[in-house]
Design an enzyme around this catalytic site. Structure first.
Site, PDB file in Angstrom:
ATOM      1  N   ARG A  35       0.859  -1.188   0.000  1.00 23.07           N
ATOM      2  CA  ARG A  35       0.000   0.000   0.000  1.00 23.07           C
ATOM      3  C   ARG A  35       0.896   1.239   0.000  1.00 23.07           C
ATOM      4  O   ARG A  35       1.770   1.370   0.854  1.00 23.07           O
ATOM      5  CB  ARG A  35      -0.883  -0.005   1.242  1.00 23.07           C
ATOM      6  N   ARG A  41     -11.242  14.479  11.769  1.00 27.85           N
ATOM      7  CA  ARG A  41     -11.056  15.514  10.737  1.00 27.85           C
ATOM      8  C   ARG A  41     -12.360  16.270  10.510  1.00 27.85           C
ATOM      9  O   ARG A  41     -13.442  15.679  10.544  1.00 27.85           O
ATOM     10  CB  ARG A  41     -10.628  14.890   9.404  1.00 27.85           C
ATOM     11  N   GLU A 101      -9.319  -4.158   1.524  1.00 29.26           N
ATOM     12  CA  GLU A 101      -8.255  -3.469   0.785  1.00 29.26           C
ATOM     13  C   GLU A 101      -7.063  -4.387   0.536  1.00 29.26           C
ATOM     14  O   GLU A 101      -6.430  -4.320  -0.519  1.00 29.26           O
ATOM     15  CB  GLU A 101      -7.815  -2.217   1.561  1.00 29.26           C
TER      16      GLU A 101
END
Ligand code: AMP
Length: 376
Positions: free
Chosen positions: A70, A220, A362
């Protein structure tokens, strides 16, 4: 004839941890999974030492055919996953400025594998690559183009490997060819991003130059008037680095409720905590807003796909989002929405657009891309 690739090791190398998974692609199985922590701070001294620990944990395997990594940022250089060569590494090193915290350990993991698994091919899989098909009208910011030319300031998007995986799985589930599939993919976790996918390709996404833009997340803030940021910096005399920490690590659900974990917030809201209730409504409102916008962008979705820790598990957050999608002819099937962690349709049969839960993977996507790239 090339030997078929079977054993693929997937590496996600972060600043102080290294996660790995080993797959047998022939059997379609995950053989092992693990995590080495505290790299450079009490544990292994660097990524090479960490990888030696992985090799020992795997029982000194001699049959690893390929390694997939990744990598956070491919900018405009890497529009797809790529076999690692000296030239690729040199190009990647030029992109460190786009991810100064993540890129060095990502690349350090590749270099460690080159040393320890001599002769085994490495493939870099970029978090940004899936979004490289975005048209300029979605990717460009309305500022002087010199900032794009000089610094590469534009929207890139992240979580691309997850979006790509669920798009492929959605095509199978909906029995539609990938090239004709129109979906809004909603990756909702501690970090969240949505993508507008038309004819199987990304045409817009909520994250931007960095993962800060778009949805409200665990820590965030997502979209915010940039003038508000400048006002705070000015009034409180914050440096850019301090402000970066405030917006990325001390905002979002954490700032609103004291916790970044959706489960805590749902339970606080159930007990009547007004800020927790407001935070959940803000979260769901912005998510529904982007689903509506992206449905327009792709000319009508075949399905809305939800994934990630929240998308796969949070009955409460899903309910709050889907209840805001009435104008799209979508109605929640309350009973089906109780499902956790498995493929399921959570909208009623009469809904114009199905809402489908598809767990993301993923690591498997990285392994599949590794096989594809090396087979080409
Ligand atoms: P991720 O970053 O994909 O691991 O997702 C983390 C988020 O998923 C956190 O906000 C968790 O609260 C949420 N989550 C994980 N499991 C559950 C669950 N069983 N119910 C509700 N939310 C969950």
């Amino acid at each position: 004839m090339k030997k078929a690739i079977d054993k693929v090791l997937v590496i996600n190398s972060g600043s102080s941890s290294l996660k790995y998974q080993l797959f047998s692609m022939k059997k379609g199985e995950r053989l092992a999974k693990g995590l080495v922590e505290r790299i450079g701070c009490g544990g292994p001294k660097d990524h090479t030492e960490a990888l030696k620990q992985v090799v020992a944990e795997l029982g000194n395997p001699k049959d690893i055919d390929a390694i997939g990594h990744r990598v956070l940022h491919g900018a405009e250089v890497f529009k797809d996953s790529v076999k690692v060569t000296k030239k690729v590494m040199a190009e990647c090193k030029k992109l460190v400025k786009f991810g100064p915290l993540h890129m060095p350990p990502n690349l350090g993991g590749i270099e460690a594998c080159e040393k320890i698994f001599k002769g085994v091919p490495n493939v870099a899989v970029f978090d940004t690559a899936f979004h490289q098909t975005m048209p300029d009208c979605a990717a460009m910011y309305a500022i002087d183009p010199k900032y794009y030319k000089k610094m590469g300031i534009r929207k890139y998007g992240f979580h691309g490997t997850s979006h790509k995986f669920i798009v492929q799985e959605a095509a199978k589930f909906l029995k539609k060819p990938l090239a004709k599939l129109n979906v809004v993919t909603c990756h909702m976790g501690n970090g969240s991003s949505f993508a507008a996918v038309k004819n199987g390709e990304c045409v817009d996404t909520t994250m931007g130059l960095t993962p800060l833009a778009g949805l409200i997340m665990g820590t965030r803030c997502g979209d915010i008037d940039t003038a508000a940021v400048l006002s705070i910096m000015d009034a409180e005399k914050k440096t850019p680095a301090e402000m970066d920490t405030i917006l990325n690590k001390k905002s979002g659900l954490l700032a609103l409720t004291g916790s970044s974990d959706c489960r805590d917030i749902v339970s606080k809201a159930e007990k009547g905590d007004k800020m927790a209730e407001l935070a959940l409504e803000m979260l769901a409102y912005r998510m529904a807003l982007y689903i509506g916008a992206y449905n327009t962008v792709i000319g009508g979705a075949d399905a809305i796909i939800m994934t990630g820790g929240i998308g796969e598990n949070s009955t409460e957050v899903r309910e709050r989002i889907v209840n805001r999608l009435g104008a799209l002819g979508i109605k929640l099937d309350k009973k089906a929405n109780k499902i956790r962690g498995q493929v399921a349709v959570i909208s009623t049969k009469a809904s114009k657009i199905p809402v489908v839960i598809i767990p993301t993977n993923e690591e498997l996507m990285i392994a599949r891309d590794t096989v594809r790239v090396l087979g080409e």
